[in-house]
Scaffold this motif. Structure first.
Motif, PDB file in Angstrom:
ATOM      1  N   THR A   1       0.842  -1.201   0.000  1.00 36.74           N
ATOM      2  CA  THR A   1       0.000   0.000   0.000  1.00 36.74           C
ATOM      3  C   THR A   1       0.876   1.249   0.000  1.00 36.74           C
ATOM      4  N   ARG A   2       0.434   2.284  -0.726  1.00 31.13           N
ATOM      5  CA  ARG A   2       1.200   3.540  -0.800  1.00 31.13           C
ATOM      6  C   ARG A   2       0.997   4.316   0.505  1.00 31.13           C
TER       7      ARG A   2
ATOM      8  N   GLN B   1      15.538  13.358  -3.737  1.00 30.18           N
ATOM      9  CA  GLN B   1      15.587  12.616  -2.473  1.00 30.18           C
ATOM     10  C   GLN B   1      14.214  12.234  -1.951  1.00 30.18           C
ATOM     11  N   TYR B   2      13.140  12.789  -2.566  1.00 28.07           N
ATOM     12  CA  TYR B   2      11.791  12.478  -2.116  1.00 28.07           C
ATOM     13  C   TYR B   2      11.019  11.642  -3.135  1.00 28.07           C
ATOM     14  N   ARG B   3      11.712  11.099  -4.124  1.00 32.94           N
ATOM     15  CA  ARG B   3      11.049  10.218  -5.077  1.00 32.94           C
ATOM     16  C   ARG B   3      10.649   8.926  -4.354  1.00 32.94           C
TER      17      ARG B   3
ATOM     18  N   HIS C   1       6.034   2.880  -6.487  1.00 35.53           N
ATOM     19  CA  HIS C   1       5.050   3.971  -6.447  1.00 35.53           C
ATOM     20  C   HIS C   1       5.596   5.181  -7.207  1.00 35.53           C
ATOM     21  N   SER C   2       4.718   5.956  -7.818  1.00 35.91           N
ATOM     22  CA  SER C   2       5.136   7.090  -8.638  1.00 35.91           C
ATOM     23  C   SER C   2       5.016   8.403  -7.873  1.00 35.91           C
ATOM     24  N   SER C   3       5.803   9.378  -8.318  1.00 40.73           N
ATOM     25  CA  SER C   3       5.743  10.713  -7.709  1.00 40.73           C
ATOM     26  C   SER C   3       4.384  11.352  -7.946  1.00 40.73           C
ATOM     27  N   SER C   4       3.815  11.132  -9.132  1.00 40.34           N
ATOM     28  CA  SER C   4       2.517  11.739  -9.434  1.00 40.34           C
ATOM     29  C   SER C   4       1.437  11.203  -8.504  1.00 40.34           C
TER      30      SER C   4
END
Length: 841
Positions: free
Chosen positions: A279-280, A428-430, A435-438
């Motif tokens: 889960t994200r 550094q926050y990718r 899971h994707s940044s979007s």
């Protein structure tokens, strides 16, 4: 480092921690500091022994029973008329039998006190014994001073004084024979050496108690010494965790993953938990946070893979995931007992004193990204408009893997529109784990939208928030302050806060329903009625309409005040509104039968608890344990946790939380004073209150309040109308040390000089004296009249006072002085000073 910000954002800004500061009363304590401490100077070390028939009597039980004469008087108040029994049971029985009677005046009539338009009688009682005393356990911070008027220790002296930095504590007598040569060398009238002092005994023949002195802490003004002093003053345990405690954690170092070198969750534990590792889930905390005890997730419960027009009825499932500290904290283990005693982490300006060993709070329990962590999760369904659905929330133990270690600044940039596309996300926050940044950006924006709607609904339906600005200090390599900046929570802070509040509320409802009498809750009582009425009347006197039969009504009236008046008035009224508030407290449901008293006044919730920060609060650990019992359908949790035991835990948590807040505030004050010592400040202050002898001001830039005593001002004279909140000051324009004056018709005395009071005329006195003037000699070139009103701004000079305890003072500046100080080449050193309040150079 912004260590102070690591404290989790939940409901703390709404729980007004009243610190019992005598100067914080609303209307108006004008007693000067000299008067408050005057009893010390007027008393002598050795007094007259009590009459023999009035001496206390020691008992076998270790208590001090009342003197015989008092026992005789006390017996008259006991229905049975029997003598006082000095045993614990007897004292308890006697105290229960004492009747509350109207207070009697010497002529036998009941004393009366007028309250509003009706008269009421004041109940009275008698203290029959000290059942428990903690004064022998508490340490006081003091300086050693001679117990004579010579200013030095004499050979025939038996004692020296230990004068506490806390004005409310009397001096101690310290036997000279108990002091080392090094300690004796610091015994001076103006000593700066700080020592811990404990109560030893208080004989009938002494005015002051006898004390015991510990090793020297350090010198006043040194950061480490001041920090150690405040930790001892507020009974904060900052010692290293003992060897048995650390040894109990070794078992978690045995099972380590050979690839990640991280602790590996046992397979048997994984099988008992809901697996959320795919889960994200991500954390949002202060930038420098190391103990990450909460994470969030959101899942749309509609098909968002196709174009969907957003509607208020869209339903989402929000997950609040909290570190499962109770897994590592075995009940009644040596570590559990230490954590129970500490009860809370303490956040100072330069460091954090953790409740748990760092192996737990920064590693095994912390919800760090890319690693498997044990959690306690709450899932609830909520609409886009912020309203919960009728579905029951889900509670349970889980295993999660956070994909991003986010922070408030990052999320705020998303909310502000600076980060909306994946390529705008800092490297550094990718997110990890596929899971994707979007997707993370979309989750944050959705949660922000729902949180804003939820927050708006809460305040429209009776919640109250009285926010207070925080000050964050910039420190050099040695840890000394070099500057400061203001820190106010923004939308990102509120995002996290709303979901933590909601999780806490849902857990509280579950505990009340399943644990019943054993539910550990948190209540916030209504404001003190008398003080709140005084506050409302004070505002009305100054043309601000405030009403508050409920938290919601008070909040709405504060909002109206912001619209009807300028920002200064609104800010002052909001600060004053915190004064009548009582502190929130933990309690056990079975100890408070009146369920209306369970309410949380500020949050306007019928039940509430703390669930979301078990790494730094022991109360949350206990809530986790009770929640676990409630999930196995154990109807009577009190059989596992006796109510009396839970009540003792609550009492300790309340005490330690209050001490923690006091220590945190004192730490901020120490760093502020050290900063002002090197760089005095000229700022705007807001007049909050006006008394006959002083006015109370707020400095918005520093978020501090302080009395300005009129007798300390360099004025020719002043006139005060305290009722209407107006004062006029005759301020000297240019004199760096302004003279004080006498009325012209005073023929017996000379004009008063700046060095002290006037004295009888003595023509043989040829010593040089400073400038003196009579009132009739004043010209417009000498003074500038300044009128000050409540809720108006004034210019002030702020500097550190060279005394113990460390403190700062505020001096009023005239407009001319302010202009002169703003001219090129002018410095704050040219500000007029008072002989008793030196500006630190």
């Amino acid at each position: 480092e912004e260590e102070e910000e690591e404290e989790e954002v939940d409901d703390e800004e709404n729980e007004f921690e009243v610190l019992n500061d005598p100067s914080a009363d609303v209307l108006f304590s004008s007693e000067s500091e000299t008067e408050q401490r005057g009893y010390r100077e007027q008393s002598q070390a050795v007094g007259t022994p009590l009459p023999s028939d009035d001496k206390p009597v020691s008992t076998a039980a270790g208590f001090i029973s009342p003197p015989p004469s008092l026992s005789a008087r006390l017996a008259d108040s006991i229905h049975a008329g029997s003598a006082v029994d000095s045993t614990v049971e007897g004292l308890s029985s006697a105290m229960q039998q004492i009747s509350l009677q109207p207070k009697q005046t010497p002529n036998g009539t009941a004393s009366k006190r007028k309250a509003s338009t009706e008269e009421c009688l004041q109940p009275s009682g008698r203290i029959v014994a000290i059942v428990k005393s903690t004064r022998a356990e508490k340490e006081h911070i003091a300086v050693l001073q001679p117990a004579n008027e010579t200013g030095a220790v004499r050979k025939d002296d038996r004692f020296v004084y230990a004068t506490p930095t806390d004005k409310r504590v009397p001096r101690f007598l310290i036997p000279i024979g108990s002091l080392t040569d090094e300690m004796l060398s610091t015994v001076k009238p103006n000593s700066m050496a700080l020592y811990p002092v404990r109560f030893d005994r208080w004989g009938c023949e002494f005015r002051y108690p006898i004390g015991k002195v510990g090793p020297k802490i350090g010198m006043a003004g040194d950061i480490e010494a001041e920090t150690q002093a405040l930790l001892r003053e507020f009974s904060v345990d900052d010692s290293e965790f003992s060897e048995p405690v650390l040894k109990s954690l070794e078992k978690f170092n045995c099972d380590v993953d050979p690839v990640t070198h991280e602790w590996k969750i046992p397979e048997s534990e994984l099988n008992r938990r809901r697996d959320l590792r795919s889960t994200r889930i991500f954390t949002i905390d202060p930038l420098t946070a190391r103990d990450l005890d909460d994470a969030l997730s959101i899942t749309p419960l509609f098909d968002d893979s196709v174009h969907h027009e957003p509607t208020p009825d869209d339903v989402f499932e929000i997950g609040v995931h909290i570190a499962d500290v109770s897994y590592f904290l075995e009940e009644n283990s040596v570590l559990d007992k230490v954590a129970r005693e500490r009860a809370t982490s303490v956040y100072l300006v330069q460091k954090v004193i953790p409740m748990l060993p760092r192996l737990l709070c920064e590693n095994l329990c912390s919800l760090n990204p890319t690693v498997d962590r044990l959690a306690y999760s709450v899932f609830f369904k909520i609409r886009r408009d912020g309203q919960l659905t009728a579905d029951k929330p889900w509670f349970g133990r889980t295993v999660i893997r956070s994909c991003v270690k986010g922070n408030y600044e990052l999320v705020q940039r998303m909310v502000d529109g600076e980060i909306r596309e994946p390529e705008q996300m800092p490297e550094q926050y990718r997110p990890t784990g596929g899971h994707s940044s979007s997707a993370v950006i979309r989750d944050c924006l959705l949660m922000d939208e729902i949180a804003k709607n939820r927050r708006r609904w809460r305040f429209d339906n009776g919640a109250l928030s009285l926010g207070k600005m925080k000050i964050v200090f910039d420190l050099d390599n040695q840890g000394y302050p070099t500057g400061f900046r203001q820190y106010m929570g923004k939308e990102a802070n509120h995002l996290v806060e709303e979901y933590m509040l909601l999780a806490n509320q849902l857990v509280a409802e579950q505990l009340v329903m399943k644990c019943e009498q054993a539910a550990l809750l948190r209540r916030h009582p209504s404001p003190l009625q008398r003080k709140f009425e005084e506050f409302c009347n004070f505002c009305k006197l100054h043309h601000v309409d405030i009403s508050g039969s409920s938290a919601g009504e008070l909040y709405q009236s504060l909002r109206r005040a912001k619209t009807a008046h300028n920002d200064d008035v609104a800010k002052a009224v909001e600060y004053l509104a915190t004064r009548p508030m009582q502190p929130a407290a933990y309690f056990v449901a079975g100890k408070l039968s009146d369920q209306t008293a369970w309410r949380h006044y500020a949050l306007n919730m019928p039940v509430y608890t703390h669930f979301t920060s078990p790494i730094r609060r022991y109360a949350d650990v206990m809530v986790h344990r009770l929640l676990s019992l409630s999930l196995v359908d154990l109807d009577h949790a009190s059989t596992h946790f006796p109510i009396d035991e839970l009540s003792r835990i609550c009492d300790n948590c309340n005490e330690k939380k209050l001490n923690s807040r006091k220590a945190q505030d004192k730490s901020g004050k120490v760093f502020l004073c050290l900063l002002l010592k090197s760089t005095p400040q000229i700022m705007e202050a807001l007049v909050m209150e006006m008394g006959q002898k002083s006015m109370y001001v707020l400095i918005p830039a520093l978020s501090v309040e302080k009395h300005i005593y009129f007798e300390d001002l360099d004025t020719a004279k002043f006139e005060v109308d305290a009722t209407n909140g107006v004062a006029s000051f005759w301020l000297w324009k240019d004199s760096p040390l302004a003279p004080q004056l006498l009325e012209d018709n005073n023929e017996d005395e000379e004009p008063i000089s700046a060095q002290g009071k006037g004295k009888k005329k003595n023509h043989s006195d040829n010593s040089k004296t400073p400038k003196k003037k009579f009132l009739s000699q004043i010209t417009p070139d000498d003074i500038e009249i300044q009128t000050v009103k409540v809720f108006h701004r004034v210019s002030v000079h702020i500097s550190t006072i060279n005394r113990i305890p460390i403190d700062f003072c505020i001096k009023l500046l005239s407009p001319r002085q302010r202009v002169r100080l703003n001219e090129p080449h002018s410095t704050v050193d040219s500000v007029p000073t008072h002989p008793s309040l030196p500006v630190a150079q």
